[in-house]
Write a protein that holds these residues in place. Sequence first.
Motif, PDB file in Angstrom:
ATOM      1  N   VAL B 142      60.745 -20.673  95.151  1.00 25.38           N
ATOM      2  CA  VAL B 142      59.583 -20.308  94.324  1.00 25.38           C
ATOM      3  C   VAL B 142      58.392 -21.233  94.593  1.00 25.38           C
ATOM      4  O   VAL B 142      57.369 -21.166  93.914  1.00 25.38           O
ATOM      5  CB  VAL B 142      59.919 -20.300  92.803  1.00 25.38           C
ATOM      6  N   GLY B 143      58.552 -22.111  95.587  1.00 16.33           N
ATOM      7  CA  GLY B 143      57.450 -22.973  96.036  1.00 16.33           C
ATOM      8  C   GLY B 143      57.073 -24.075  95.055  1.00 16.33           C
ATOM      9  O   GLY B 143      55.888 -24.365  94.867  1.00 16.33           O
ATOM     10  N   LEU B 144      58.063 -24.688  94.415  1.00 18.78           N
ATOM     11  CA  LEU B 144      57.723 -25.701  93.407  1.00 18.78           C
ATOM     12  C   LEU B 144      58.586 -26.958  93.489  1.00 18.78           C
ATOM     13  O   LEU B 144      58.902 -27.552  92.460  1.00 18.78           O
ATOM     14  CB  LEU B 144      57.870 -25.106  92.008  1.00 18.78           C
ATOM     15  N   THR B 145      58.952 -27.368  94.665  1.00 18.29           N
ATOM     16  CA  THR B 145      59.849 -28.524  94.791  1.00 18.29           C
ATOM     17  C   THR B 145      59.233 -29.801  94.225  1.00 18.29           C
ATOM     18  O   THR B 145      59.946 -30.677  93.721  1.00 18.29           O
ATOM     19  CB  THR B 145      60.224 -28.780  96.264  1.00 18.29           C
ATOM     20  N   GLU B 146      57.886 -29.885  94.273  1.00 15.71           N
ATOM     21  CA  GLU B 146      57.239 -31.125  93.807  1.00 15.71           C
ATOM     22  C   GLU B 146      57.329 -31.298  92.286  1.00 15.71           C
ATOM     23  O   GLU B 146      57.111 -32.402  91.768  1.00 15.71           O
ATOM     24  CB  GLU B 146      55.772 -31.174  94.276  1.00 15.71           C
ATOM     25  N   ALA B 147      57.682 -30.211  91.586  1.00 13.79           N
ATOM     26  CA  ALA B 147      57.705 -30.291  90.110  1.00 13.79           C
ATOM     27  C   ALA B 147      59.088 -30.622  89.572  1.00 13.79           C
ATOM     28  O   ALA B 147      59.296 -30.599  88.359  1.00 13.79           O
ATOM     29  CB  ALA B 147      57.219 -28.973  89.526  1.00 13.79           C
ATOM     30  N   ILE B 148      60.006 -30.967  90.437  1.00  8.40           N
ATOM     31  CA  ILE B 148      61.416 -31.069  90.025  1.00  8.40           C
ATOM     32  C   ILE B 148      61.659 -32.051  88.872  1.00  8.40           C
ATOM     33  O   ILE B 148      62.493 -31.800  88.009  1.00  8.40           O
ATOM     34  CB  ILE B 148      62.313 -31.400  91.253  1.00  8.40           C
ATOM     35  N   ASP B 149      60.918 -33.146  88.833  1.00  3.04           N
ATOM     36  CA  ASP B 149      61.168 -34.121  87.769  1.00  3.04           C
ATOM     37  C   ASP B 149      60.122 -34.080  86.664  1.00  3.04           C
ATOM     38  O   ASP B 149      60.059 -34.973  85.824  1.00  3.04           O
ATOM     39  CB  ASP B 149      61.275 -35.533  88.360  1.00  3.04           C
ATOM     40  N   LYS B 150      59.318 -33.026  86.662  1.00  5.92           N
ATOM     41  CA  LYS B 150      58.310 -32.910  85.607  1.00  5.92           C
ATOM     42  C   LYS B 150      58.911 -32.285  84.360  1.00  5.92           C
ATOM     43  O   LYS B 150      59.923 -31.578  84.434  1.00  5.92           O
ATOM     44  CB  LYS B 150      57.134 -32.046  86.094  1.00  5.92           C
ATOM     45  N   MET B 151      58.257 -32.531  83.226  1.00  4.99           N
ATOM     46  CA  MET B 151      58.660 -31.891  81.980  1.00  4.99           C
ATOM     47  C   MET B 151      57.858 -30.589  81.842  1.00  4.99           C
ATOM     48  O   MET B 151      56.747 -30.492  82.376  1.00  4.99           O
ATOM     49  CB  MET B 151      58.366 -32.807  80.783  1.00  4.99           C
ATOM     50  N   PRO B 152      58.385 -29.595  81.110  1.00  3.23           N
ATOM     51  CA  PRO B 152      57.654 -28.324  80.964  1.00  3.23           C
ATOM     52  C   PRO B 152      56.227 -28.499  80.450  1.00  3.23           C
ATOM     53  O   PRO B 152      55.329 -27.742  80.837  1.00  3.23           O
ATOM     54  CB  PRO B 152      58.500 -27.546  79.960  1.00  3.23           C
ATOM     55  N   SER B 153      56.006 -29.514  79.583  1.00  2.58           N
ATOM     56  CA  SER B 153      54.651 -29.717  79.039  1.00  2.58           C
ATOM     57  C   SER B 153      53.650 -30.134  80.115  1.00  2.58           C
ATOM     58  O   SER B 153      52.438 -30.041  79.914  1.00  2.58           O
ATOM     59  CB  SER B 153      54.687 -30.768  77.935  1.00  2.58           C
ATOM     60  N   GLU B 154      54.154 -30.599  81.267  1.00  6.49           N
ATOM     61  CA  GLU B 154      53.260 -31.031  82.350  1.00  6.49           C
ATOM     62  C   GLU B 154      52.941 -29.902  83.322  1.00  6.49           C
ATOM     63  O   GLU B 154      52.245 -30.105  84.308  1.00  6.49           O
ATOM     64  CB  GLU B 154      53.906 -32.185  83.130  1.00  6.49           C
ATOM     65  N   LEU B 155      53.498 -28.708  83.072  1.00 12.84           N
ATOM     66  CA  LEU B 155      53.323 -27.604  84.015  1.00 12.84           C
ATOM     67  C   LEU B 155      52.238 -26.633  83.548  1.00 12.84           C
ATOM     68  O   LEU B 155      52.045 -26.449  82.342  1.00 12.84           O
ATOM     69  CB  LEU B 155      54.639 -26.831  84.171  1.00 12.84           C
ATOM     70  N   SER B 156      51.565 -25.998  84.498  1.00 12.96           N
ATOM     71  CA  SER B 156      50.587 -24.956  84.152  1.00 12.96           C
ATOM     72  C   SER B 156      51.334 -23.652  83.841  1.00 12.96           C
ATOM     73  O   SER B 156      52.545 -23.553  84.070  1.00 12.96           O
ATOM     74  CB  SER B 156      49.645 -24.744  85.338  1.00 12.96           C
TER      75      SER B 156
END
Lengths: 252, 255
Positions: B142-156
Motif C-alpha cells: 500500500v506504499g506506506l513502509t515509512e509509517a510503520i512506527d507511527k501512531m494513527p494520530s500522526e497519519l493523514s
Amino acid sequence: MVIYLKSIFTDAGNLILFTTRFFREIVKPPFETHEFIKQCYVIGYKSFPLVAVTGFIMGLVLTLQSRPTLSKFGAESWLPGMVALSLIREIAPVITALICAGKVSSGIGAELGSMKVTEQIDAMEVSAINPFKYLVVTRILASTLMIPILVVFADAIGILGGYVGFNIHSDVNMVRYNAQVFESLDFIDIFPATIKTFFFGFSIGLIGCYKGFTASNGTESVGKAANSAVVLASLTIFIIDMLAVQITDLFF
Amino acid sequence: MKLSKNHILPDNNAPIIDIKNLYKSFGKDNHVLKGLSFFVKKGENLVVLGKSGSGKSIAIKCLVGLMQADKGTINVFGKDITKLDETGLNEIRLRIGFLFQNGALYDSMSVRENLSFPLLRHSSSLNPIEVDKAVIDILTSVGLTEAIDKMPSELSGGMKKRVGLARTLILKPEILLYDEPTTGLDTITSREISQLILSIQQKYKTTSIIITHDMACAKQTSDRIVILKDGIVNAEGTYDALENSNDEWVRSFFI
C-alpha cells in the motif's frame, strides 16, 4: 415519567445481560493475558500516586480533626487505633473506590466509547476478534484485582499520614505508634473491609465498560459515557458499602 | 502506472455473494432495507450508489454480521450468514475484509501493532520475525513502509485509509468491502485510493463491494454498479450504461 422509568429498567436489564455475558466469556478461551497485564498496569500501577496522596491526606486530616475531641476526654492515646480502624473499615476503601471511579471508570467509559463511535470495536469484530473478551473481560478483571491492592496501599499510607498528624502535637516513635495501631485491629476489621473492595473493583470496571461499550454513535455519547460511568459507579460503591456493612453486622 | 479494469470473469461464474429480500428496520417506522436483493460474482468489483440513508452501509454491515437483518438471506461462499452461529460467522469473517470509512485504526496501537494485531490472533504458528515480515510486505503493497512506527494520530486521512486497507489485507481476504473509501480525501488522494483498490484486486484476486458517493472512484473501480433507492435496488448496470440511462433520476448521479 413513564419513559424515564422505562429507560432505567431497560438500562438495568441490559447491565444484567452485560454482566451475564462477562461471566460466560471469562471462562472461554482464548485468554487475553497480555492485555490483562497491561490493564493491571494502567488501572493499578498508574493509580498508585493518586491513591498515595489521597490516603496520606485522609490519615493526616482524620488525626488532626479527631485529636481535639479525644483530648477533651483524655483519650488521646486511642487516637492511632481509632484512626486505623476508621481508615481500614470504612474511609480508605470508600474514598479509594470513589477516586478510582473517577479515574478508572470514566477512563474506561471514554476509551471504549470513543472506540465504539470510531468503529474500532466493529473493526475488531469483523476481524473475527471478540472485542468483549479483549476489551471488557480484561478491564473488569484488572479492576477487580487492582482496586483491593490499591485500598490496602491506601490503608498503609493513611496510617503513615496519621503518624505524621499525631507527631505534629505529640512525640511518638514509629514502633510505638504501630504497636498501638495493631493492638486495636482485629481480623474482622480487615477481612470484610477487604472483601468488599473486590466488589467495588468489579463494579468500577463493569460500569465503565458497560457505559463505553454501549455508547451510541456520535462524539457526544463519549462524554456521556464517561460522565454516567462515574456517577453510576460512585452510586453503586455506596450501595455496595451499605450492603457490606449490613451483612458484616449480621455475621460478625 | 494507471491500472485498467480488465478482470471481469465469465458470466457463468457463480455469485460469491447473493443477497435476497433483505429487510432491516430501526424502530416501528424507520424501514431502511425493504427487500434488497443483489449479487456479486467472484472477482467482480460492484459499486453501490445511493443517496444518504438509502441503506448502503446497513446492507454491508448485515453482510459481515455487524447488524442482524430482520428478514431475508445473505449467502456468502454458499452459506447463509443469517443462520450461522458466532463460530461459523467468524470463519466467514476471516475471508472478508472490511475497510471502514475512517480506517477505524486502533488509536492506542502503532501502525505495526495495528497490522500485527489480527495476524497474531489468527496465525499463531507465525513467529515474531515472520509477523514483522508480513507487516512490512503488506505496508509495501500500500506504499506506506515509512509509517510503520507511527501512531494513527500522526497519519493523514489518506494514510489512515491505506493502513486500514493494509490491516484488512493482512489476513488475505477473498472479499473486500469498502465503506466510502474516498470520502473526506482530496481529488489526488481519492484517485490514488481508487488506483490502489484496482491494484489490490488484480494482485490478490479479490471480490469487492465498494460503497461510494465519489463518481470518479465509481468510474475507475466498477465492473458493475447498483443504485439503491428506498431500501431496494433501483437500477443496475455498467457505468456507461447507467450514465446513458433513460431514467432521469439514475442519470442525476452521473452529472
